[in-house]
Scaffold this active site. Structure first.
Site, PDB file in Angstrom:
ATOM      1  CD  GLU A 279      32.524  36.998  38.927  1.00 21.09           C
ATOM      2  OE1 GLU A 279      31.552  37.470  38.291  1.00 21.09           O
ATOM      3  OE2 GLU A 279      33.337  36.202  38.429  1.00 21.09           O
ATOM      4  CD  GLU A 367      33.283  31.989  38.162  1.00 20.00           C
ATOM      5  OE1 GLU A 367      32.504  31.949  39.127  1.00 20.00           O
ATOM      6  OE2 GLU A 367      33.090  32.702  37.154  1.00 20.00           O
TER       7      GLU A 367
END
Length: 542
Positions: A279, A367
């Site tokens: 991220e 994810e």
């Protein structure tokens, strides 16, 4: 004398009263004897002609006199459906003709055929009885949707379905939990990808070796994702609180990733894929590191080429932002340094990515999690949380997996494998550690039956259908996964058995079923399967 007279009067009263009593017991008002004939029968006017397949209750009237009775049942055809009879006994040998009402409750009929069940009304002492047969309708068969398989139309190759190790801390999966997660047996989930953290401190590497080796031994691919480079190479001199990797340390970090891969290999632990950053587009208070689109492009193009012995993943964007990889894919040098386009689904990002396919890159969803927002409101998920609420959210997860597959993505990786809102219980919020949870059974409808190397093939319904389906081929098997999202009704599908197949079974998970097996779905050359409302069903043709 007065006392004696009173006694005589009382005696006479008692005498005549006794005579009158016996007379009344033996004669009616006309001087005739009372008829004590036993009466026992169902009142026909209260007898229902046909009972609803949905279940329900009704009252039945019984006429009786001078007898005690009970009611028993006997199946005549189909299944027993009468649940309760209240009261199931009554009457009296002293009472003249009267009526009693009994309340009968009956269950739903899940089949399309009728159920017949006999009610037997019988006197306990006299040879008097009566029988009636109650008939329950079969439920209306749902509309059948015919499916067509076309194995000549081939889409993506499946890399696998997986979940993450505990990212922080060291309470990793035990041997038995690894078996349950990655095994393909009856009570196992069949995961095939294991995501672990690539620690920012070399001292933490050794602690992961055994967990990685356990995954290797169960034929699972291992993806290692860094949450941050070492703190001394970042703009904020900390692994936490965002910050970015300093340009002068790009080469250092690329070598650091290489060292990690080699360290694991030296210990007998294989890392199959490494990410550049988890991220990069999300500034957090915990461990993290920020990259702009231009910085990610720069790192992959000019530094990631040195990474060896593992596939390179970028960019694991928060919402699979294609901008993070489009420049890489369009650059003749950078594209060779990238093997897998990775991304998450927080806030969006689920879409086709033709450029990735054009450049022959796999797309991995690395994810995602759903937990009724319990990270912020702990009361949202407890041992008392309504199971239907949890199942509704699980259906959302399943429809996301379906869309990923329909968009030609190659892998789907959930967040923690063992967590109270995930696949295995962790002992919190009413769960038992190591026990498979509802969400685990649901996810395994994909992971257990669609193995790495299988290819998605075409499957289409006849006419318009709300069913969500994908099909796969591999190892001589054809696998069809169908989601019935309807909140109200079941569906039935029919598909012709491929000429290469000789057997067919299905497995279903719903709010009330946990990957339940149905091995009676083959009707000559056709497979016919009923799909319960809000459910997922996997059909395996061999």
């Amino acid at each position: 004398m007065l006392v004696i007279r009173k006694l005589c009067v009382v005696s006479l009263i008692v005498f005549f009263s006794t005579i009158l009593f016996f007379a009344s017991c033996s004669e009616d008002d006309n001087g005739e004897e009372v008829d004590k004939t036993v009466v026992l029968s169902f009142e026909q006017s209260s007898f229902p002609e046909n009972l609803d397949a949905a279940g329900g209750s009704f009252s039945l009237e019984i006429d009786w006199a001078f007898t005690q009775w009970d009611i028993t049942t006997e199946v005549v055809k189909g299944d027993a459906f009468i649940s309760t009879i209240l009261p199931s006994e009554g009457g009296s040998i002293m009472e003249a003709e009267t009526s009693s009402f009994v309340e009968i409750t009956y269950a739903a009929n899940g089949k399309t055929t009728e159920n017949w069940q006999k009610l037997i009304l019988k006197s306990l002492k006299d040879e008097v009885s009566e029988e009636i047969v109650l008939k329950q309708s079969g439920r209306v068969a749902p509309t059948t949707t015919k499916l067509t398989l076309d194995p000549t139309v081939v889409h993506q190759t499946i890399a696998g379905f997986g979940g993450a190790n505990m990212i922080w801390g060291t309470d990793y999966l035990t041997e038995s939990e690894m078996d349950m997660a990655f095994g393909t047996g009856e009570d196992q989930l069949g995961l095939s990808i294991y995501r672990v953290r690539l620690p920012s401190n070399r001292d933490d590497w050794a602690g992961l070796v055994n967990s990685v080796k356990m995954a290797n031994s169960r034929n699972a691919k291992v993806l290692a994702s860094p949450w941050s480079p070492p703190s001394e190479w970042k703009s904020n001199n900390s692994t936490n609180g965002g910050g970015y990797l300093l340009k002068e340390h790009y080469s250092d970090f690329a070598n650091y990733i290489n060292e990690y891969i080699q360290f694991m290999a030296d210990k007998g632990a294989v890392i199959d894929a490494v990410s550049i950053q988890n991220e990069p587009d999300w500034k957090v208070d915990y461990e993290g590191c920020e990259y702009s689109v231009a910085e990610m492009y720069d790192f992959v193009r000019n530094y990631a080429g040195v990474i060896e012995n593992a596939k390179v993943v970028a960019a694991e964007s928060l919402n699979s932002n294609q901008a993070y990889t489009s420049d890489i894919l369009n650059d003749a040098t950078a594209v060779d340094n990238l093997d897998i386009v990775g991304g998450h689904l927080y806030g969006g990002g689920l879409a086709a990515y033709p450029l990735a396919h054009e450049k022959e890159k796999e797309i991995w969803m690395t994810e995602y999690l759903l937990n009724l927002n319990s990270g912020n409101v702990s009361s949202n998920w407890t041992e008392y949380t309504d199971q239907e609420t949890i199942w509704d959210e699980t259906m959302e997860m399943l429809e996301g997996i379906h869309s990923s597959m329909a968009f030609d993505w190659n892998a789907y990786i959930w967040w923690y494998i063992r967590r109270y809102y995930s696949f295995l219980g962790d002992g919190n919020n009413g769960t038992q550690r190591g026990k498979i949870l509802k969400r685990g059974y649901a996810f395994s409808q994909y992971s257990k039956f669609i193995r790495p190397g299988y290819q998605r093939i075409d499957v289409s319904p006849e006419g318009v259908s709300t069913l969500k389906m994908t099909a796969y081929s591999g190892e001589g098997n054809t696998v069809i996964v169908i989601i019935n999202p309807s909140e109200y009704s079941a569906r039935t599908i029919e598909v012709e058995l491929p000429s290469s197949a000789t057997s067919a079974v299905s497995y279903t998970t719903s709010s009330g079923l946990n990957r339940n097996l149905n091995d009676n779905i083959l009707n000559e050359d056709n497979v016919i399967v009923e799909l319960p409302k809000e459910s997922i069903t996997t059909i395996v043709l061999q």
